[in-house]
Design an enzyme around this catalytic site. Structure first.
Site, PDB file in Angstrom:
ATOM      1  CG  ASP A 179      53.027  -1.082  61.891  1.00 33.42           C
ATOM      2  OD1 ASP A 179      52.998  -0.639  62.430  1.00 33.42           O
ATOM      3  OD2 ASP A 179      53.632  -2.468  61.449  1.00 33.42           O
TER       4      ASP A 179
ATOM      5  CG  ASP B   7      58.357  -4.573  65.489  1.00 31.97           C
ATOM      6  OD1 ASP B   7      57.537  -4.632  65.963  1.00 31.97           O
ATOM      7  OD2 ASP B   7      58.890  -3.824  64.802  1.00 31.97           O
TER       8      ASP B   7
HETATM    9  C1  DGJ Z   1      56.036  -3.637  61.920  1.00 34.56           C
HETATM   10  C2  DGJ Z   1      55.838  -4.043  63.118  1.00 34.56           C
HETATM   11  O1  DGJ Z   1      55.962  -3.682  64.444  1.00 34.56           O
HETATM   12  C3  DGJ Z   1      55.400  -5.445  62.796  1.00 34.56           C
HETATM   13  O2  DGJ Z   1      54.954  -6.217  64.287  1.00 34.56           O
HETATM   14  C4  DGJ Z   1      54.822  -6.389  62.263  1.00 34.56           C
HETATM   15  O3  DGJ Z   1      53.553  -5.691  62.051  1.00 34.56           O
HETATM   16  C5  DGJ Z   1      56.022  -5.226  60.874  1.00 34.56           C
HETATM   17  N1  DGJ Z   1      55.463  -4.271  61.179  1.00 34.56           N
HETATM   18  C6  DGJ Z   1      54.414  -5.308  59.678  1.00 34.56           C
HETATM   19  O4  DGJ Z   1      55.028  -4.861  58.359  1.00 34.56           O
END
Ligand code: DGJ
Length: 731
Positions: free
Chosen positions: A467, A531
């Protein structure tokens, strides 16, 4: 020195490389067929513009690196200087090497064995070397035309002088013809990536800059120019992609003098690239693709090219359950084991533990940087969960965010100087975090060591969700602009980690889909598209992400009934049909769902697995439907014996019956049995009687030509519902 004609798939590239200046792209577009060498000079002559009043006395030569010395007054290909000198160039051609193993490229000179690290086997390659001794610079242009017809261009600039030379901009460009009069590109934001925007191509420059230090939610995966009104299945289109995960620019420029170009490169901050004597700067790869058959034709070339890469994931893409939206930071071994049990029951093949497993990470304000398992929450470490997951036959995956650090972390307390920053101040915080300076050798070594240790200390981590949750702001390294060095260091880190852990798969995630580009994808195995797991939003996000990437590289998960990011409520059918067309998964707390829902979910997962070879290997097609409330897309097997389409209703329509949906990509001469796939529920319909073909249990058999040209009248779907159709060739 010669005129070079390269041909691959349905694309031709003709370069006038006779000198004395840099080569000119005479044609980039449709395949011209096997032109006799004698025709090439005439082709070049036919494309030279006239000399017109109030202009230079000789035609302007637009090369792959436009120069004022060749009469170019648009955006320069190279901007740079040596203390205010050497600010303009006139490169002279030294050599042109053509490596065209299977081509019939005019009077090309063939030089065997010039493998480069992209393009793939069977690609045609041209390497142009030029120099401007007066300016103390030399240039190498690397051009590759892959077997799929995908063109790449990269410039390398070397400082031959004895004093430093600053590069401000170095951007390859390609000409497009005047028929390309309309532009399409993509923008976006968190939870709404890849929003298309299109408009007539006016005079001037349409400049898409990304200054996020990452690819960006708003990055235009492709900048497309095409004949007015082009669609998914029609129109001639040209497109470029700037493959870079740092600051970058992608540009369409049309000049009153008549030229039109597409280009892209890195966006450099003043002082960022200062070449010492003998040093070289290489641009990102500019990918360029042409299609005579609309946007789907662009995807054909890109998907075929990507699938042919040796690093392309080949195993069936494991159905994934990611625990983020199920538990967030609330990690508890028993709860997660229970979730893994439910996951296994519905057919999940990979279980991913998301954010929250490492020291101090009880919320998003602390812990980033401290890559040790948190003993308070995981007194016996992660291995019990890993073993439990693997006992079910599932792979185990783990979330990391390596480039980031919370000021509230042991790492930051020990090394506050390991953070990208402008002299004397820290950048404003974003999600309570700063960015580690990976060009700092100690920070880099520490991070590589920790990631390596986490992988080594556990038996069975097959996958990292990598990430990256903030923009790089005032990102300085040792007092100088640092985004370029950071981007290069991240690539190196990924490469090194993969070399140490062969078989490890990595997902590129960045606050959802903010790091989606073809350079990060050379070292990662899929992207997290967004997300937002709301199926309605996802339809558009996935459609436009899929312009660049084939479905198997795009993570698509079934979210909870009420979307966490939009609060919309969707039934399982709509969520499942939407998530079917990608690297499928679940992001939902399924431990509390009813037995009926579990059975239905298992049926959708089973359907995905049955259709997976088709979905992850076939040709992606999208329907140009006149009603904006209807969105339809499909995947057709390459032998056109099998296909699956989804028709989704996004909203209500002005017309009660929105019109037949034509199914593209089928073999017109074959007959197909069309019916909703067995084993999964069909959507509830909003009508007294569905169309006759759907009412009959056996489906309908029609020819590919009827399905492609007349189409099928659809049942009246409720808004935010989808109908899935499976087609099998009947003969
Ligand atoms: C952002 C990501 O896009 C999410 O899927 C998740 O992993 C969160 N961060 C976790 O902090």
């Amino acid at each position: 020195m010669s005129i070079v004609h390269l041909r691959r798939a349905r694309t031709s590239l003709v370069l006038d490389a006779r000198g004395p200046g840099l080569p000119r792209v005479v044609h980039w577009g449709a395949d011209l067929g096997p032109l006799p060498a004698d025709d090439l000079p005439a082709l070049v002559d036919a494309t030279v513009p006239p000399v017109v009043p109030s202009s230079f006395d000789a035609p302007t030569v637009l090369s792959l690196l436009p120069e004022a010395s060749a009469g170019w007054s648009g955006r320069p290909g190279l901007a740079g200087h040596r203390d205010g000198r050497d600010w303009s160039t006139a490169f002279r051609l030294d050599t042109v090497d053509v490596d065209d193993p299977r081509g019939d490229g005019g009077d090309a000179v063939r030089v065997p064995g010039k493998e480069r690290d992209h393009g793939g086997a069977g690609a045609a390659r041209v390497t142009v070397r030029a120099a401007d001794p007066g300016a103390g610079l030399s240039l190498t242009v690397e051009i590759t035309l892959s077997t799929a017809g995908l063109l790449t261009v990269r410039h390398r600039l070397r400082n031959d002088g004895d004093r430093p030379y600053e590069v401000r901009e170095l951007t390859p460009v390609l000409p497009v013809p005047a028929v390309a009069a309309e532009l399409l590109d993509l923008t976006g934001r968190w939870c709404r990536e890849r929003a298309p925007q299109r408009h007539p191509w006016p005079m001037g420059a349409w400049v898409r800059e990304g200054r996020h230090g990452r690819t960006g939610h708003d990055a235009t995966l492709l900048l497309v120019a095409g004949t007015p009104g082009f669609g998914f299945g029609h129109g001639e289109v040209w497109a470029v992609h700037t493959a870079w995960s740092g600051d970058h620019v992608t540009v369409a420029e049309r000049r009153p003098t008549g030229e039109a170009t597409l280009g892209g490169g890195e966006l450099l901050t003043p002082g960022e690239i200062r070449l010492g004597p003998g040093e070289e700067y290489a641009t990102p790869l500019l990918y360029a693709v042409h299609s005579a058959d609309g946007l789907d034709g662009l995807s054909d070339v890109l998907h075929t090219h990507l699938r042919a890469r040796p690093e392309h994931p080949r195993d069936p893409r494991p159905v994934t359950l990611n625990v983020w939206e199920a538990v967030y930071f609330d990690h508890d071994l028993d709860r997660l084991k229970g979730l893994a049990d439910r996951a296994a029951e519905v057919g999940v093949e990979r279980f991913v533990l998301d954010d929250g497993w490492f020291r101090g990470r009880r919320h998003d304000r602390a812990g980033l940087g401290d890559w040790w398992v948190d003993d308070d929450v995981w007194p016996d470490g992660l291995q019990p969960l890993i073993d439990h997951v693997r006992k079910h036959g599932m792979q185990f995956g783990l979330w990391v965010e390596p480039e980031m650090v919370n000021p509230d972390s042991d790492l930051f307390r020990a090394h506050p100087d390991w953070v990208l920053q402008a002299p004397g101040r820290l950048p404003p915080e974003w999600r309570h975090q700063q960015v580690l300076d990976l060009a700092h050798p100690d920070a880099y070594a520490h991070l590589l060591g920790r990631l390596d240790a986490v992988l080594r200390e556990h038996d069975g981590i097959a996958y990292l969700k990598w990430d990256h949750n903030r923009d790089l702001t005032e990102a300085g390294h040792a007092g100088r602009p640092g985004v370029h060095a950071q981007t290069v260091a991240v690539y190196r880190l990924l490469d090194e980690l993969r070399a140490r852990h062969p078989g490890l798969e990595i997902e590129s995630c960045s606050s959802g889909g903010a790091r989606v580009d073809l350079e990060i994808l050379r070292r990662t195995d899929r992207v997290w598209a967004s997300d937002c797991n709301d199926a309605l939003e996802r339809l558009s996000i996935q459609r436009w992400t899929g312009l660049l990437l084939p479905p198997e590289l795009i993570g698509t998960h079934i979210g909870p009934e009420r979307s966490h990011t939009t609060h919309r409520v969707h039934d399982l059918g709509f969520r499942a049909v939407t998530a079917l067309f990608g690297h499928h998964g679940i992001e939902w707390d399924i431990s509390g769902i009813s037995a009926t829902e579990r059975t239905e979910l298992a049926a959708w997962v089973a359907l995905h697995k049955r259709l997976r070879p088709l979905l992850h290997g076939g040709r992606v097609v999208r329907v140009d439907h006149p009603d904006p409330a209807v969105q339809a897309h499909g995947v057709v097997a390459h032998d056109r014996s099998h296909a699956v389409y989804a028709v989704s209703r996004l909203a209500t329509s002005a017309a009660q019956v929105p019109g037949a949906v034509r199914l593209p990509g089928l073999d017109p001469a074959r007959r197909y049995l069309v019916r909703p796939p067995a084993g999964v529920p069909e959507p509830a319909l909003l009508e007294l009687a569905p169309p006759g073909w759907l009412a009959s249990d056996g489906g309908v058999t029609l020819s590919g030509s009827v399905l492609g040209s007349v189409g099928l009248q659809l049942p009246a779907l409720h808004p935010e519902q989808a109908l899935l159709l499976e087609l099998t060739a009947a003969d």
